[in-house]
Design an enzyme around this catalytic site. Sequence first.
Site, PDB file in Angstrom:
ATOM      1  N   THR A  13       0.820  -1.211   0.000  1.00 46.55           N
ATOM      2  CA  THR A  13       0.000   0.000   0.000  1.00 46.55           C
ATOM      3  C   THR A  13       0.855   1.262   0.000  1.00 46.55           C
ATOM      4  OG1 THR A  13      -1.766  -1.168   1.110  1.00 46.55           O
ATOM      5  CG2 THR A  13      -1.813   1.204   1.301  1.00 46.55           C
ATOM      6  N   TYR A  26      -8.377   0.185  -3.746  1.00 50.26           N
ATOM      7  CA  TYR A  26      -7.137   0.647  -4.371  1.00 50.26           C
ATOM      8  C   TYR A  26      -6.326  -0.562  -4.789  1.00 50.26           C
ATOM      9  CZ  TYR A  26      -4.768  -0.763  -0.103  1.00 50.26           C
ATOM     10  OH  TYR A  26      -4.269  -1.498   0.937  1.00 50.26           O
ATOM     11  N   THR A  92       1.766  -4.217   4.298  1.00 47.11           N
ATOM     12  CA  THR A  92       1.690  -4.454   5.745  1.00 47.11           C
ATOM     13  C   THR A  92       1.141  -5.843   6.100  1.00 47.11           C
ATOM     14  OG1 THR A  92      -0.508  -3.446   5.920  1.00 47.11           O
ATOM     15  CG2 THR A  92       1.388  -2.000   6.238  1.00 47.11           C
ATOM     16  N   ASP A  93       0.466  -6.511   5.139  1.00 45.18           N
ATOM     17  CA  ASP A  93      -0.190  -7.775   5.492  1.00 45.18           C
ATOM     18  C   ASP A  93       0.792  -8.862   5.931  1.00 45.18           C
ATOM     19  OD1 ASP A  93      -2.578  -6.581   4.926  1.00 45.18           O
ATOM     20  OD2 ASP A  93      -2.923  -7.622   3.038  1.00 45.18           O
ATOM     21  N   LYS A 165       0.807  -7.141  13.111  1.00 39.92           N
ATOM     22  CA  LYS A 165      -0.276  -6.298  12.612  1.00 39.92           C
ATOM     23  C   LYS A 165      -1.526  -6.655  13.405  1.00 39.92           C
ATOM     24  CE  LYS A 165      -2.656  -4.714   8.478  1.00 39.92           C
ATOM     25  NZ  LYS A 165      -2.774  -4.724   7.017  1.00 39.92           N
ATOM     26  N   GLU A 283       2.930 -31.817  29.943  1.00 39.19           N
ATOM     27  CA  GLU A 283       2.531 -32.785  28.910  1.00 39.19           C
ATOM     28  C   GLU A 283       3.353 -32.645  27.625  1.00 39.19           C
ATOM     29  OE1 GLU A 283      -0.396 -30.489  29.952  1.00 39.19           O
ATOM     30  OE2 GLU A 283       0.157 -31.643  31.728  1.00 39.19           O
TER      31      GLU A 283
HETATM   32  N1  ASP Z   1      -2.708  -5.581   0.985  1.00 42.11           N
HETATM   33  C1  ASP Z   1      -1.656  -4.626   1.234  1.00 42.11           C
HETATM   34  C2  ASP Z   1      -0.325  -5.372   1.214  1.00 42.11           C
HETATM   35  O1  ASP Z   1      -0.017  -6.028   2.164  1.00 42.11           O
HETATM   36  C3  ASP Z   1      -1.900  -3.968   2.540  1.00 42.11           C
HETATM   37  C4  ASP Z   1      -0.897  -2.921   2.945  1.00 42.11           C
HETATM   38  O2  ASP Z   1       0.183  -2.790   2.418  1.00 42.11           O
HETATM   39  O3  ASP Z   1      -1.224  -2.173   3.903  1.00 42.11           O
HETATM   40  O4  ASP Z   1       0.349  -5.303   0.235  1.00 42.11           O
END
Ligand code: ASP
Length: 325
Positions: A13, A26, A92-93, A165, A283
């Site tokens: 992003t 987007y 960010t993902d 995240k 365990e």
């Molecule tokens: N979908 C995007 C990505 O991870 C989200 C982001 O960058 O915030 O590329």
Amino acid sequence: MVKHVKVFATGGTIAGIAGSAIAADYKAGQIGIDEYLEQVGGLGLDAELSGRQIANIDSANIGPAVWNEFHPAIVAALGDDQCDGVIVTHGTDTLEETAFLLDLTLPPNKPVVVVGAMRPADAVGYDGLRNFANAVRVASDPDAAGRGVLVVMGDRVFAARDVRKVRTRGTDAFRGFPRESVALVTPASLDWFGAPWRTDPSAQFGWCDDLPEVPILYAYAGMEPDALACMVGEKTRGIVLAGMGEGNMPEAVRQELVQLRRGGVIVVRASRADEGLVDREPEDDANGFVAARALNPQKARILLQLLVANGITDPAAVQSAFDGR
Ligand code: ASP
């Protein structure tokens, strides 16, 4: 003296475009690194920046192909006398996975900073320039060395091992667990909390361009053991359980996992809880399982892949890697 910072761009992003300042939808990974650095040039940052486009994709598509491309490039940059620090721009993902993988496989001799944005570049309130300016500030600071790979988001600096995240909206989308941020940053200031912690100058693990298969098994109420059959195959070397609470699972699933463990598959119990801390239980000895401690399932997977790739498969040795900071 002006610092030289190398920027490796992968998309996300931070390089995304919506086509309107207010659109909800987007496309990630639209702006190239040259265009990006041109925009950044207008900020008057006190650093000399050079860039390389590694990929320009949504980070959902990041994986070994991209990692294998940029890892040697970053190693070369860290060995270059002309380079004072490195920035990786990233969606960010999956940012936390890439950051942790780099943290475990790069020497801590110079700052390496991973940065992203929650809003695309043409959106009102774009956070990508501010985050980038902050990242330059961190990557230019010699005191950022010896802290492993750092993540800069929302005026805070996180250690790669801690960062996750936690929100899908808003610019305050990342937090650290169990340690919160390690510094506060603005384009004009940087305040560290404590001294660098990496004393060994070498990387913790050797790089592997063919990471072993380690699926994540998500536990849920009513789960049957046949959920495992669809994800475990001949090549599976380990399993990370995203367990209930403190890494728990239905009894029938436990029995199935014990069978897999007896067949040589390493089983790591992590938690599906937001702030899951999974300690070793008595365990675990009988089951042959490992506790993920504060690592969430996706990060536990990265660590387990590197351990297996480096020939570390004894459960006690695997456990001590999960215990270590
Ligand atoms: N979908 C995007 C990505 O991870 C989200 C982001 O960058 O915030 O590329």
